[in-house]
Design an enzyme around this catalytic site. Structure first.
Site, PDB file in Angstrom:
ATOM      1  N   PRO A  10      -7.937  -8.022  10.044  1.00 56.45           N
ATOM      2  CA  PRO A  10      -8.950  -6.853  10.219  1.00 56.45           C
ATOM      3  C   PRO A  10      -9.332  -6.297   8.796  1.00 56.45           C
ATOM      4  CG  PRO A  10      -6.750  -6.406  11.414  1.00 56.45           C
ATOM      5  CD  PRO A  10      -6.669  -7.790  10.996  1.00 56.45           C
ATOM      6  N   ASN A  11     -10.372  -5.861   8.814  1.00 54.34           N
ATOM      7  CA  ASN A  11     -11.074  -5.130   7.747  1.00 54.34           C
ATOM      8  C   ASN A  11     -11.218  -5.776   6.228  1.00 54.34           C
ATOM      9  OD1 ASN A  11     -11.138  -2.444   9.166  1.00 54.34           O
ATOM     10  ND2 ASN A  11      -8.989  -2.580   9.264  1.00 54.34           N
ATOM     11  N   ARG A  18     -13.890  -1.989  -0.056  1.00 56.75           N
ATOM     12  CA  ARG A  18     -12.831  -1.403   0.555  1.00 56.75           C
ATOM     13  C   ARG A  18     -11.682  -0.981  -0.225  1.00 56.75           C
ATOM     14  NH1 ARG A  18      -8.106  -4.300   4.465  1.00 56.75           N
ATOM     15  NH2 ARG A  18      -7.076  -2.336   4.902  1.00 56.75           N
ATOM     16  N   TYR A  23      -7.285  -3.415  -3.219  1.00 56.74           N
ATOM     17  CA  TYR A  23      -7.639  -4.863  -2.802  1.00 56.74           C
ATOM     18  C   TYR A  23      -8.628  -5.278  -3.734  1.00 56.74           C
ATOM     19  CZ  TYR A  23      -5.625  -2.967   1.463  1.00 56.74           C
ATOM     20  OH  TYR A  23      -4.946  -2.486   2.285  1.00 56.74           O
ATOM     21  N   ASN A  75      -3.723 -14.034   5.824  1.00 52.68           N
ATOM     22  CA  ASN A  75      -3.361 -12.489   5.296  1.00 52.68           C
ATOM     23  C   ASN A  75      -3.882 -11.942   6.494  1.00 52.68           C
ATOM     24  OD1 ASN A  75      -3.605  -9.988   4.702  1.00 52.68           O
ATOM     25  ND2 ASN A  75      -4.867 -10.322   2.857  1.00 52.68           N
ATOM     26  N   ALA A  78      -3.479  -5.775   8.526  1.00 53.57           N
ATOM     27  CA  ALA A  78      -2.884  -4.697   9.507  1.00 53.57           C
ATOM     28  C   ALA A  78      -2.079  -5.253  10.743  1.00 53.57           C
ATOM     29  CB  ALA A  78      -3.555  -3.585  10.053  1.00 53.57           C
ATOM     30  N   HIS A  81       1.827  -5.909  10.430  1.00 49.72           N
ATOM     31  CA  HIS A  81       3.036  -5.056  10.695  1.00 49.72           C
ATOM     32  C   HIS A  81       3.099  -4.556  12.169  1.00 49.72           C
ATOM     33  CE1 HIS A  81       2.189  -4.711   6.553  1.00 49.72           C
ATOM     34  NE2 HIS A  81       1.034  -4.240   6.695  1.00 49.72           N
ATOM     35  N   ASP A  88       4.257 -14.707  17.824  1.00 51.78           N
ATOM     36  CA  ASP A  88       4.401 -15.768  18.902  1.00 51.78           C
ATOM     37  C   ASP A  88       3.593 -17.172  18.994  1.00 51.78           C
ATOM     38  OD1 ASP A  88       6.579 -14.036  19.912  1.00 51.78           O
ATOM     39  OD2 ASP A  88       5.383 -13.334  21.446  1.00 51.78           O
ATOM     40  N   GLU A  99       1.972 -16.766   4.274  1.00 49.08           N
ATOM     41  CA  GLU A  99       1.461 -15.160   4.445  1.00 49.08           C
ATOM     42  C   GLU A  99       1.129 -14.648   3.025  1.00 49.08           C
ATOM     43  OE1 GLU A  99       3.965 -12.625   6.634  1.00 49.08           O
ATOM     44  OE2 GLU A  99       3.431 -10.830   5.387  1.00 49.08           O
ATOM     45  N   HIS A 101      -0.766 -11.425   0.976  1.00 46.43           N
ATOM     46  CA  HIS A 101      -1.130  -9.950   0.763  1.00 46.43           C
ATOM     47  C   HIS A 101      -1.797  -9.839  -0.605  1.00 46.43           C
ATOM     48  CE1 HIS A 101       0.579  -9.347   4.716  1.00 46.43           C
ATOM     49  NE2 HIS A 101       1.422  -9.525   4.306  1.00 46.43           N
ATOM     50  N   LEU A 102      -3.128  -9.013  -0.715  1.00 45.81           N
ATOM     51  CA  LEU A 102      -3.794  -8.800  -2.137  1.00 45.81           C
ATOM     52  C   LEU A 102      -2.797  -7.831  -2.631  1.00 45.81           C
ATOM     53  CD1 LEU A 102      -7.016  -8.648  -0.366  1.00 45.81           C
ATOM     54  CD2 LEU A 102      -6.609 -10.165  -2.308  1.00 45.81           C
ATOM     55  N   SER A 103      -2.602  -6.717  -2.092  1.00 45.20           N
ATOM     56  CA  SER A 103      -1.661  -5.706  -2.636  1.00 45.20           C
ATOM     57  C   SER A 103      -0.275  -6.056  -2.398  1.00 45.20           C
ATOM     58  CB  SER A 103      -1.888  -4.466  -2.056  1.00 45.20           C
ATOM     59  OG  SER A 103      -1.416  -4.235  -0.119  1.00 45.20           O
ATOM     60  N   ARG A 108       4.012   0.220  -1.260  1.00 46.85           N
ATOM     61  CA  ARG A 108       3.126   1.073  -0.682  1.00 46.85           C
ATOM     62  C   ARG A 108       3.951   1.838   0.321  1.00 46.85           C
ATOM     63  NH1 ARG A 108      -2.333  -1.914   0.852  1.00 46.85           N
ATOM     64  NH2 ARG A 108      -3.082   0.253   1.287  1.00 46.85           N
ATOM     65  N   ARG A 112       4.581  -0.591   5.635  1.00 45.29           N
ATOM     66  CA  ARG A 112       3.830  -1.698   5.220  1.00 45.29           C
ATOM     67  C   ARG A 112       4.844  -2.838   5.012  1.00 45.29           C
ATOM     68  NH1 ARG A 112      -1.701  -0.989   5.234  1.00 45.29           N
ATOM     69  NH2 ARG A 112      -2.381   0.996   4.721  1.00 45.29           N
TER      70      ARG A 112
HETATM   71  C1  DQA Z   1      -3.110  -6.313   3.178  1.00 44.41           C
HETATM   72  C2  DQA Z   1      -1.897  -5.322   3.310  1.00 44.41           C
HETATM   73  C3  DQA Z   1      -1.633  -4.649   4.726  1.00 44.41           C
HETATM   74  O1  DQA Z   1      -0.606  -3.572   4.869  1.00 44.41           O
HETATM   75  C4  DQA Z   1      -3.306  -4.115   5.204  1.00 44.41           C
HETATM   76  O2  DQA Z   1      -3.237  -3.290   6.462  1.00 44.41           O
HETATM   77  C5  DQA Z   1      -4.300  -4.879   4.864  1.00 44.41           C
HETATM   78  C6  DQA Z   1      -4.420  -5.740   3.692  1.00 44.41           C
HETATM   79  C7  DQA Z   1      -3.175  -6.925   2.041  1.00 44.41           C
HETATM   80  O3  DQA Z   1      -3.921  -7.800   1.653  1.00 44.41           O
HETATM   81  O4  DQA Z   1      -2.642  -6.098   0.829  1.00 44.41           O
HETATM   82  O5  DQA Z   1      -5.357  -4.771   5.740  1.00 44.41           O
HETATM   83  O6  DQA Z   1      -2.703  -7.232   4.171  1.00 44.41           O
END
Ligand code: DQA
Length: 158
Positions: A10-11, A18, A23, A75, A78, A81, A88, A99, A101-103, A108, A112
């Site tokens: 998501p997002n 964003r 990011y 990725n 959210a 978490h 599952d 897995e 994550h950009l950040s 943080r 997270r």
């Molecule tokens: C994220 C880190 C997550 O905590 C966050 O909810 C995201 C992006 C990242 O790519 O850093 O939406 O997965």
């Protein structure tokens, strides 16, 4: 030739505008294009899917278990978490995944730091920006090369 699936949670459709301090400025389309080109340069096919809906990501993992997909890069955003359902799905399907994550999720907010997927993953890349996806795809390609040497190579015709 193997099929690699990249899933974005998501997002991440908002990448580019964003919270660029976390990011970066690349759009998701630009990232996906680079990943597809990278996979193609190594003789593999790569598809990408972004969804804001947990059930669509769960269904994509389930489908991947049946359609010949060899590896997933995800990725989960959210849902990292929060999503026992996504965890599952990976446990049920048993496909190898990384897995991303950009950040750096460890630098943080404390919430997270917990990932529901990380212990099932082949590996986790966090904090390297879009480069992290590219490194994950390269690691996936390496993983696939080790698991499935091509038939010619096995017969000694490499
Ligand atoms: C994220 C880190 C997550 O905590 C966050 O909810 C995201 C992006 C990242 O790519 O850093 O939406 O997965």
């Amino acid at each position: 030739m193997a099929d690699i699936l990249v899933l974005h949670g998501p997002n991440l459709n908002l990448l580019g505008r964003r919270e660029p301090q976390h990011y970066g400025h690349d759009t998701l389309a630009a990232i996906d294009q680079r990943l597809a080109a990278l996979a193609a340069a190594h003789g593999h096919r790569l598809r990408s899917l972004q969804s804001n809906a947990e059930h669509e990501l769960v269904e994509a993992v389930q489908r991947a278990g049946e359609d010949g997909t060899a590896f997933i890069v995800i990725n989960p955003a959210a849902y990292t978490h929060s999503s026992i359902a996504l965890r599952d799905a990976f446990a049920a399907v048993g496909l190898p995944f990384i897995e991303v994550h950009l950040s750096n999720i460890h630098a943080r907010e404390p919430f997270r730091r917990r990932s529901y997927l990380a212990d099932l993953a082949c590996g986790v890349i966090s904090g390297l920006g879009p480069k992290g996806y590219e490194l994950a795809v390269l690691a996936a390609i390496d993983h696939l090369a080790q698991r499935t040497p091509d038939r010619g190579a096995r017969r000694g015709h490499s």
